[in-house]
Design an enzyme around this catalytic site. Structure first.
Site, PDB file in Angstrom:
ATOM      1  N   GLU A   1      -2.695  -9.003   2.854  1.00  0.00           N
ATOM      2  CA  GLU A   1      -3.115  -9.545   4.163  1.00  0.00           C
ATOM      3  C   GLU A   1      -4.617  -9.414   4.379  1.00  0.00           C
ATOM      4  O   GLU A   1      -5.156  -9.935   5.351  1.00  0.00           O
ATOM      5  CB  GLU A   1      -2.325  -8.868   5.290  1.00  0.00           C
TER       6      GLU A   1
ATOM      7  N   HIS B   1      -3.824  -4.769  -0.432  1.00  0.00           N
ATOM      8  CA  HIS B   1      -3.431  -5.368   0.844  1.00  0.00           C
ATOM      9  C   HIS B   1      -3.516  -6.883   0.754  1.00  0.00           C
ATOM     10  O   HIS B   1      -4.605  -7.445   0.907  1.00  0.00           O
ATOM     11  CB  HIS B   1      -4.356  -4.875   1.962  1.00  0.00           C
TER      12      HIS B   1
ATOM     13  N   CYS C   1       0.845  -1.201   0.000  1.00  0.00           N
ATOM     14  CA  CYS C   1       0.000   0.000   0.000  1.00  0.00           C
ATOM     15  C   CYS C   1       0.881   1.252   0.000  1.00  0.00           C
ATOM     16  O   CYS C   1       1.598   1.472  -0.965  1.00  0.00           O
ATOM     17  CB  CYS C   1      -0.994  -0.035   1.151  1.00  0.00           C
TER      18      CYS C   1
END
Lengths: 201, 251
Positions: free
Chosen positions: A183, A181, A78
């Site tokens: 994750e 992202h 990001c």
């Protein structure tokens, strides 16, 4: 060991949770020595570009990151991806880490809803080891208002949002940057993080 | 292309999932961590936890639920309810939330939006709005779970929220909420046409067609529902398949 660089900008807990889930050994680090001894590095980040650069600078981490990124797998996520470029125009001009050539500018198109928030489809452009297990119809989660402008040769995958948005960038050697992202991108994101871990183990 | 998001919401009290039908007759139906994991398996695009705990002790239990969820759910997690200060936002994000949703407190103290956005980034500040129709194309904002009319014009509030740096709006229609007769299309359309940040449609979903309709007729980028998913009248997967067949882009 993957070192997650903890410099005060960003939700590092989600990233740590995802790496723990994948059983990839990782640590939050904020000092030069740990960055030098790590097997791989992740630079997370949310917030504003100049503030993040200042936080890296005040902790004396800019030079060590530049050195080490050339030697071992390095992933910016990001804002951490945007910091890889030469400069940004968020709140005026500000120099970045200069690991991949290009600039970061506000996303802009008539009627475009900002931030670009949600799941968007990855369109592969160049070979990249992080995309080896990723199919044609896979979505990842984005939330950002600025985007990178760089050469096609550095774009591993992009998505469409008011034009082409570099989603995964790669210098062809050790430096990777994900605008999304991983994750927070479900199974697809976990596969990408797992491939990153696979670069060292 | 950006996919439209389908977001299940879980109301949580004292660490357990509940869902009030029109804020009454709350019943206890499960473990929030398990529910969130199940929704992720159904390809939910985000999960919202709404904390309706009143006590201080309950808050600790709730944050523990957030922490446990964040360890096994890898889609964005938004947390609302009980967030009054910048410290509350910090504590919630540290527990593993990706965004916080502020509602009544943002109306009482709009600076909270700006301070939150400045410190943590716009992307993690979602402003929840409860609004009710008062006339033709006119709505006012309510607080305290839809009980108190603030006499604040909805569109004025939306402009203010955007100016203050919110990253997203979750718009709940008090008129539609609990009716299962579909989202409040006129209200959503008015808000989407008057702001440039993402808007989540909330309140009124009862049929699978309601989701496709809200995306076809308004600029909403996400749709949220609670009891519909919770009582398994529909799964997130059903909704997505239906939307996809209607030509709506979903993940």
């Amino acid at each position: 060991m993957i070192a997650i660089i903890d410099y005060g900008a960003g939700n590092i807990f989600s990233l740590k949770n995802a790496l723990d889930f994948l059983e990839l050994p990782c640590e939050l680090v904020s000092d030069e020595k740990s960055i030098r001894s790590a097997d791989a590095l992740i630079l997370p980040g949310v917030g504003a570009f100049p503030a993040a650069m200042e936080m890296l600078r005040s902790r004396g981490l800019v030079d060590v990151i530049r050195d080490e990124a050339a030697k071992k797998p390095f992933l910016g996520i990001c804002l951490g991806m945007q910091l890889l470029f030469d400069k940004s125009y968020e709140f005026g001009e500000c120099d970045g880490l200069g690991l991949i050539s290009g600039e970061v500018r506000k996303m802009d198109a008539p009627g475009l809803i900002i931030p670009h928030m949600g799941w968007n489809k990855l369109e592969k452009l160049n070979d990249c080891p992080l995309l080896e297990n990723i199919g044609m119809e896979e979505y990842v989660y984005f939330v950002h208002s600025y985007k990178a402008h760089c050469g096609d040769e550095n774009i591993a995958a992009f998505c469409e949002y008011g034009g082409r948005v570099p989603a995964l960038v790669y210098d062809g050697k050790t430096v990777f940057g994900a605008q999304f992202h991983p994750e927070k991108s479900g199974e697809t994101g976990l596969k990408i993080l797992s491939s990153f871990g696979g670069l060292i183990w | 292309m950006l996919a439209k998001r389908i977001i299940p919401c879980l109301d949580v009290r004292d660490g357990k999932v509940v869902k009030g039908v029109n804020f009454q007759g709350v019943r206890d139906v499960g473990d929030p961590v398990e529910c969130a994991a199940e929704y992720t398996r159904q390809r939910a695009d985000e999960i919202v936890f709404y904390d309706i705990t009143a006590s201080y002790e309950g808050r600790g239990v709730f944050l523990d639920v957030v922490r446990k969820t964040a360890k096994k759910v890898f889609v964005p997690l938004t947390v609302g309810g009980g967030i009054k200060t910048v410290d509350d936002i910090r504590e919630t994000l540290r527990a593993g939330a990706d965004k916080v949703s502020v509602n009544s407190q943002a109306v009482k103290n709009p600076r909270l939006i700006k301070e939150g956005a400045d410190i943590f980034g716009s992307q993690c500040i979602c402003v929840g709005i409860d609004a009710k129709k008062i006339g033709e194309n006119k709505w006012t904002v309510y607080i305290n779970g839809g009980r108190v009319d603030m006499g604040l014009d909805l569109i004025d509030w939306v402009h203010q929220i955007e100016q203050l740096g919110a990253g997203e709006i979750c718009l709940n229609s008090i008129d539609a909420d609990g009716t299962k007769e579909g989202f409040d299309i006129p209200m959503l359309k008015a808000v989407c046409d008057n702001c440039n940040i993402p808007v989540i449609a909330s309140g009124g979903a009862g049929k699978i067609n309601d989701f496709a309709e809200v995306f076809e007729k308004t600029g909403a980028t996400a749709a949220l529902a609670a009891s519909l998913f919770h009582f398994r009248e529909l799964t997130v997967g059903d909704v997505k398949e239906y939307c996809r067949n209607r030509g709506v882009i979903v993940r």
